[in-house]
Design a protein around this motif. Structure first.
Motif, mmCIF file in Angstrom:
data_model
loop_
_atom_site.group_PDB
_atom_site.id
_atom_site.type_symbol
_atom_site.label_atom_id
_atom_site.label_comp_id
_atom_site.label_asym_id
_atom_site.label_seq_id
_atom_site.Cartn_x
_atom_site.Cartn_y
_atom_site.Cartn_z
ATOM 1 N N SER A 228 0.844 -1.193 0.000
ATOM 2 C CA SER A 228 0.000 0.000 0.000
ATOM 3 C C SER A 228 0.880 1.245 0.000
ATOM 4 C CB SER A 228 -0.874 -0.013 1.252
ATOM 5 O OG SER A 228 -1.188 1.308 1.632
ATOM 6 N N ALA A 230 -0.033 3.959 0.954
ATOM 7 C CA ALA A 230 -0.505 4.834 2.030
ATOM 8 C C ALA A 230 -0.391 4.203 3.413
ATOM 9 C CB ALA A 230 -1.962 5.208 1.765
ATOM 10 N N ASP A 233 -3.209 1.297 7.218
ATOM 11 C CA ASP A 233 -4.642 1.530 7.434
ATOM 12 C C ASP A 233 -5.412 1.178 6.148
ATOM 13 O OD1 ASP A 233 -6.573 3.947 9.102
ATOM 14 O OD2 ASP A 233 -7.185 2.946 7.252
ATOM 15 N N ARG A 235 -8.385 1.814 5.117
ATOM 16 C CA ARG A 235 -9.174 2.876 4.460
ATOM 17 C C ARG A 235 -8.262 3.709 3.572
ATOM 18 N NH1 ARG A 235 -10.485 1.977 9.134
ATOM 19 N NH2 ARG A 235 -12.594 1.335 9.672
ATOM 20 N N GLU A 236 -7.123 4.115 4.165
ATOM 21 C CA GLU A 236 -6.176 4.927 3.377
ATOM 22 C C GLU A 236 -5.619 4.110 2.210
ATOM 23 O OE1 GLU A 236 -4.970 7.554 7.284
ATOM 24 O OE2 GLU A 236 -3.402 6.352 6.338
ATOM 25 N N ALA A 237 -5.354 2.813 2.485
ATOM 26 C CA ALA A 237 -4.803 1.955 1.432
ATOM 27 C C ALA A 237 -5.778 1.880 0.253
ATOM 28 C CB ALA A 237 -4.529 0.557 1.982
ATOM 29 N N CYS A 238 -7.077 1.688 0.574
ATOM 30 C CA CYS A 238 -8.064 1.531 -0.509
ATOM 31 C C CYS A 238 -8.236 2.820 -1.324
ATOM 32 C CB CYS A 238 -9.405 1.067 0.050
ATOM 33 S SG CYS A 238 -9.374 -0.702 0.411
ATOM 34 N N GLU A 239 -7.846 3.956 -0.737
ATOM 35 C CA GLU A 239 -7.879 5.192 -1.530
ATOM 36 C C GLU A 239 -6.674 5.285 -2.455
ATOM 37 O OE1 GLU A 239 -8.387 8.519 1.139
ATOM 38 O OE2 GLU A 239 -10.237 7.582 1.888
ATOM 39 N N ALA A 240 -5.537 4.790 -1.975
ATOM 40 C CA ALA A 240 -4.296 4.937 -2.760
ATOM 41 C C ALA A 240 -4.104 3.810 -3.771
ATOM 42 C CB ALA A 240 -3.102 4.992 -1.804
ATOM 43 N N GLY A 309 4.885 4.031 3.246
ATOM 44 C CA GLY A 309 3.761 4.672 3.920
ATOM 45 C C GLY A 309 3.561 4.200 5.357
ATOM 46 N N LYS A 311 3.680 3.659 9.322
ATOM 47 C CA LYS A 311 3.957 4.616 10.388
ATOM 48 C C LYS A 311 4.065 3.890 11.721
ATOM 49 C CE LYS A 311 0.622 7.372 7.862
ATOM 50 N NZ LYS A 311 -0.100 6.309 7.170
#
Ligand SMILES: Cc1cc2nc3c(=O)[nH]c(=O)nc-3n(C[C@H](O)[C@H](O)[C@H](O)COP(=O)(O)O)c2cc1C
Length: 375
Positions: A228, A230, A233, A235-240, A309, A311
């Motif tokens: 990922s 992003a 996470d 949610r963030e992964a599915c956006e990126a 990405g 953290k």
């Protein structure tokens, strides 16, 4: 009726979402945490996981390769000190299994000649009846190069070398006469590989993220392990991920090829969401701080474009994206990953045997209901 053999890669295509298991070949697997668990790096344990995954209908098992000094990443748990090598492990799993694809990671630049891997790979492919896959990695840790008495090789040059290495392996697999080749990095005179891979060549895999790495992957690989952009996470992964997947597919079609993308979720699934988050917290609460610091440091000091990405404490759970929840929620995330352009998932767990069992009884049936798995 004669038994018609279906090529392993064609079998994968029956499913909306490919399913793989990331084997725990390394001590501690993905998580620098001392929370109680039975996960073990030993061959018997890994064979048990691979056989169970096969029974459950998983498409592939895969193991990573590493070269670490004494103590591994350190800490009380000596994170990843002990391990079994994926190349040898897949060879050993070949006659024990029947259907599942066996992917081993090999650092092709640590002293191999393409003829070695062409011959040894064809041999495992023969033993497994065409189920062997080679994850070509070029090594992003300077310390590994030094272990082999070499100086680290610049990032993009590694992929230039991988390109020639793979080209020569493919020529050796295809040649029906002795082969002579004069490359920039390798040469060979009158070489011949007599055991030919079952389907022309073994399954080729790569796990790049960088431009140079993706250029290589789309030319040569059938599957690519992605991360990922992003972080963990979902949610963030599915956006990126849609843009990342699209870019890889477009690069492949520019080469008139297709490539399948697979992401690596760490799945923490329990009957209820609350129980799953309790299990998640338990892993974090038992962080082995020294092991975890050294693990993160290794990624920071290497030049790999993946995992950028990630953290803070995400490293303690390990794997790529973190899917935590009830069976319904996990399947919902799988469906979202599919919609984000991922062709498959290869899951890892904290406590492999019970977690895999729970996955098989509670998650897989819902995946079938959701149309993500054919049977
Ligand atoms: C799922 C996955 C598995 C990987 N396995 C290994 C491995 O076993 N050994 C290794 O040295 N690198 C491994 N890598 C790292 C990649 O080979 C590559 O170096 C990294 O993703 C960075 O991409 P880049 O080389 O394009 O910068 C893996 C990467 C991913 C995403």
């Amino acid at each position: 009726m004669p038994n018609v053999r279906v090529k392993p890669l064609e079998r994968l295509a029956r499913h909306e979402l490919m399913l793989g298991l990331f084997l725990p070949l390394q001590e501690g697997a993905w998580s620098p945490s001392t929370a109680p668990r039975g996960t073990s790096w030993t061959f018997d344990y890994n064979a048990r996981c691979a056989l169970r995954a096969e029974e459950l209908g998983f498409d592939l098992v895969f193991g990573l390769a590493q070269w670490l000094g004494k103590g591994g990443y350190g800490g009380a748990m000596h994170f990843r000190e002990h391990e079994i090598d994926p190349f040898i492990t897949t060879a050993a799993l070949a006659p024990l299994t029947k259907n599942i694809i066996l992917i081993s990671t090999v650092h092709i630049l640590y002293g191999w000649h393409p003829l070695h891997l062409a011959k040894y790979g064809a041999c495992i492919d023969h033993v497994s009846n065409g189920r062997w896959g080679l994850n070509v990695v070029t090594g992003y840790k300077p310390s590994e190069y030094r272990m082999f008495g070499m100086s680290p090789i610049a990032h993009d040059l590694r992929y230039e070398m991988a390109e020639e290495f793979t080209t020569l392996m493919k020529l050796l697999w295809a040649a029906d006469e002795n082969l002579t080749f004069e490359g920039k990095f390798w040469k060979t005179e009158d070489a011949y590989v007599a055991v030919k891979p079952v389907d022309g060549r073994p399954i080729l895999v790569n796990a790049a993220s960088s431009e140079a790495g993706l250029d290589y992957a789309v030319k040569h690989s059938d599957l690519i392990f992605i991360t990922s952009p992003a972080g963990a996470d979902p949610r963030e992964a599915c956006e990126a991920l849609p843009a990342h997947n699209r870019k890889i597919k477009e690069m492949a079609s520019a080469q008139r090829r297709e490539i399948k993308t697979i992401i690596n979720p760490h799945v923490i699934c329990r009957p209820t969401e609350k129980e799953a988050w309790d299990a998640y917290r338990m892993i974090l609460e038992h962080e082995d701080a020294e092991a975890s610091r050294n693990f993160v440091e290794m990624f920071r000091t290497g030049d790999a474009a993946s995992w950028r990405g990630h953290k803070g404490k995400q490293w303690v759970i390990g794997g790529n994206i973190h899917l935590v929840g009830s069976p319904e929620q996990i399947v919902d995330w799988f469906a979202r990953l599919k919609r984000a352009g991922c062709d498959g998932v290869q899951v890892n767990f904290f406590d492999y045997v019970p977690d895999l069992e729970f996955f098989g009884s509670e998650v897989l049936p819902l995946m079938r209901q959701a149309g993500l798995r054919a049977d």
